[in-house]
Design a protein around this motif. Sequence first.
Motif, PDB file in Angstrom:
ATOM      1  N   UNK A  10     -11.810   1.871  -2.767  1.00  9.14           N
ATOM      2  CA  UNK A  10     -11.248   1.399  -2.632  1.00  9.14           C
ATOM      3  C   UNK A  10      -9.667   1.110  -2.610  1.00  9.14           C
ATOM      4  N   UNK A  11      -8.586   0.671  -1.784  1.00 10.94           N
ATOM      5  CA  UNK A  11      -7.549   1.027  -1.448  1.00 10.94           C
ATOM      6  C   UNK A  11      -6.519   0.851  -3.609  1.00 10.94           C
ATOM      7  N   UNK A  12      -5.531   1.546  -2.813  1.00 11.13           N
ATOM      8  CA  UNK A  12      -5.099   0.821  -4.265  1.00 11.13           C
ATOM      9  C   UNK A  12      -3.535  -0.267  -3.730  1.00 11.13           C
ATOM     10  N   UNK A  13      -3.745  -0.373  -5.008  1.00 11.32           N
ATOM     11  CA  UNK A  13      -2.710  -1.613  -5.151  1.00 11.32           C
ATOM     12  C   UNK A  13      -0.892  -1.590  -3.992  1.00 11.32           C
ATOM     13  N   UNK A  14      -0.877  -1.805  -2.810  1.00  7.32           N
ATOM     14  CA  UNK A  14       0.675  -1.819  -2.685  1.00  7.32           C
ATOM     15  C   UNK A  14       0.590   0.294  -2.360  1.00  7.32           C
ATOM     16  N   UNK A  42       6.456  -0.750   0.317  1.00  5.48           N
ATOM     17  CA  UNK A  42       5.516   0.214   0.238  1.00  5.48           C
ATOM     18  C   UNK A  42       5.433   1.226  -1.036  1.00  5.48           C
ATOM     19  N   UNK A  43       4.592   1.531  -2.288  1.00  7.71           N
ATOM     20  CA  UNK A  43       4.140   3.338  -2.742  1.00  7.71           C
ATOM     21  C   UNK A  43       3.912   3.861  -1.686  1.00  7.71           C
ATOM     22  N   UNK A  61      -6.326   9.574  -3.338  1.00 10.62           N
ATOM     23  CA  UNK A  61      -6.630   8.551  -3.525  1.00 10.62           C
ATOM     24  C   UNK A  61      -7.197   7.634  -1.991  1.00 10.62           C
ATOM     25  N   UNK A 154      -2.257   1.129   6.651  1.00 12.48           N
ATOM     26  CA  UNK A 154      -3.092   1.088   5.445  1.00 12.48           C
ATOM     27  C   UNK A 154      -3.173  -0.478   5.536  1.00 12.48           C
ATOM     28  N   UNK A 155      -3.099  -0.918   6.332  1.00 18.51           N
ATOM     29  CA  UNK A 155      -2.908  -2.443   6.551  1.00 18.51           C
ATOM     30  C   UNK A 155      -2.226  -3.291   5.579  1.00 18.51           C
ATOM     31  N   UNK A 156      -1.115  -3.113   5.451  1.00 14.52           N
ATOM     32  CA  UNK A 156       0.264  -3.487   4.716  1.00 14.52           C
ATOM     33  C   UNK A 156       1.022  -4.382   6.085  1.00 14.52           C
TER      34      UNK A 156
ATOM     35  N   UNK B  15      11.118   6.484  -3.860  1.00 16.08           N
ATOM     36  CA  UNK B  15      11.102   5.154  -2.103  1.00 16.08           C
ATOM     37  C   UNK B  15      10.747   4.495  -2.362  1.00 16.08           C
ATOM     38  N   UNK B  49       1.560  -8.029  -1.341  1.00 18.15           N
ATOM     39  CA  UNK B  49       0.057  -7.651  -1.706  1.00 18.15           C
ATOM     40  C   UNK B  49      -0.746  -8.701  -1.097  1.00 18.15           C
ATOM     41  N   UNK B  52      -1.284  -8.162   1.612  1.00 16.94           N
ATOM     42  CA  UNK B  52      -1.760  -6.696   1.385  1.00 16.94           C
ATOM     43  C   UNK B  52      -3.277  -7.064   1.432  1.00 16.94           C
ATOM     44  N   UNK B  55      -5.238  -8.817   4.676  1.00 15.24           N
ATOM     45  CA  UNK B  55      -5.540  -7.287   6.068  1.00 15.24           C
ATOM     46  C   UNK B  55      -6.557  -6.574   5.445  1.00 15.24           C
ATOM     47  N   UNK B  59      -9.809  -5.621   7.686  1.00 16.51           N
ATOM     48  CA  UNK B  59     -10.491  -4.490   8.123  1.00 16.51           C
ATOM     49  C   UNK B  59     -12.263  -4.263   7.275  1.00 16.51           C
TER      50      UNK B  59
END
Lengths: 180, 231
Positions: A10-14, A42-43, A61, A154-156, B15, B49, B52, B55, B59
């Motif tokens: 699962x992707x990490x948030x942001x 994003x991070x 991750x 990353x889909x952001x 960052x 968020x 995101x 999206x 995917x």
Amino acid sequence: MSVLRPLDKQPGLNTATILLVGTEDALLQQLADAMLKEDCASELKIHLARSLPLPSDVNRPRIDLIMFVVNLHSKYSLQNVEESLRHVDATFFLGKVGFLAMGAGQESHCSIHRNTVTKLANTYRSPLFFCDLEREGFRATVAQRLVRMLQICAGHVPGVSALNLLSLLRSSENPAPEDL
Amino acid sequence: MERRPGEQAAGEPADCGAGGGEGGDDEPPQGAGAQAARPEARLTLLLRLRAQTKQQLLEYKSMVDANEEKTPEQLIQDKHIEAKIEDLEKEVEEVKTAFEMKKLALDSVLMDNMKHVLKLNKLIMKSHQESWDLEEKLLDVRKKRLELKQSSENKLLEIQTEKNKQKDDLANMENSNKIKAMQRNLKMEIQITTVIQNVFQNLILGSKANWAEDPTLKEIVLQLEKNLATI
């Protein structure tokens, strides 16, 4: 877990994670620093590795983008990259892999021809960037590009997926191979 | 035998450019301004968020759909495989053409905009040209005015010199020889007349006649007294 799969976690948030694979540690470190300096909503998480496969015991991750860095001055780096390519799942190559060739500026030191790297990128249908990582300005430019690519992979970025980006990045020099 | 020089998770503080003000639980509030900005920033973060996650969901869904298709090798034989390949290729072609059409449509809109821009540019250039011409005319008029001023100045100067010349001439006239000669003659005549006057006076006085009693003689004597030099 010797093969990297793109969407297995699962992707990490942001969070967006990029994996830089290459033999030039110092330059990869500098590139990573340049990327972290970039302005990004994003991070960013940057992993550096000399070669794949990565050790499977570490909790890491989901990797969104893999950049293989080839140094045109050393044949060893090309071999290393070719070796590592075997440990990447085929689904990764749908836009989440890129090649970065450095050192093309000094023709006299190049032991690998540009065409070799171009063919490699074409075989894997992935975008190829050329950059001189030793110059600060060029490094910053490439870092910016990588950050944008990473955000998309990353889909952001709503509305653009990695596959979209891939077809957009096909320039007239390397068109989609019609020999399907 | 690869080395991982550590995860760059330490990049987080460096960052989070836009993420700096978001969820700033570790930052002390900087005053009312920051307070008002933080709920807005949090809202922006949440919206981002959400986009995101959408999206990423898309995917994953597409991957799942792609994986659900059973691989041809397991089920179908050669002929069917070729037919399938052809069908897929046709689909790809159709999608490509649709894409091209969309691109053309967009391009036509773009062309309109460019034509508009060109028209405006032409108008701008024309107006520039006109204003340039008007400025040239203004400059010409100004030049002419300057010339006229200069010529009038010259004329006035000439008039002044003429006047001065006349004055000088007059002054010269007075110094000319003729006048001198005339003046000399006049003086001579006056002297002669004065001599004659004195002679007649002395004649009358010498005759020992009483000229005071006779009015005509008195008149003559008094007339002879007149000093002609003062006339």
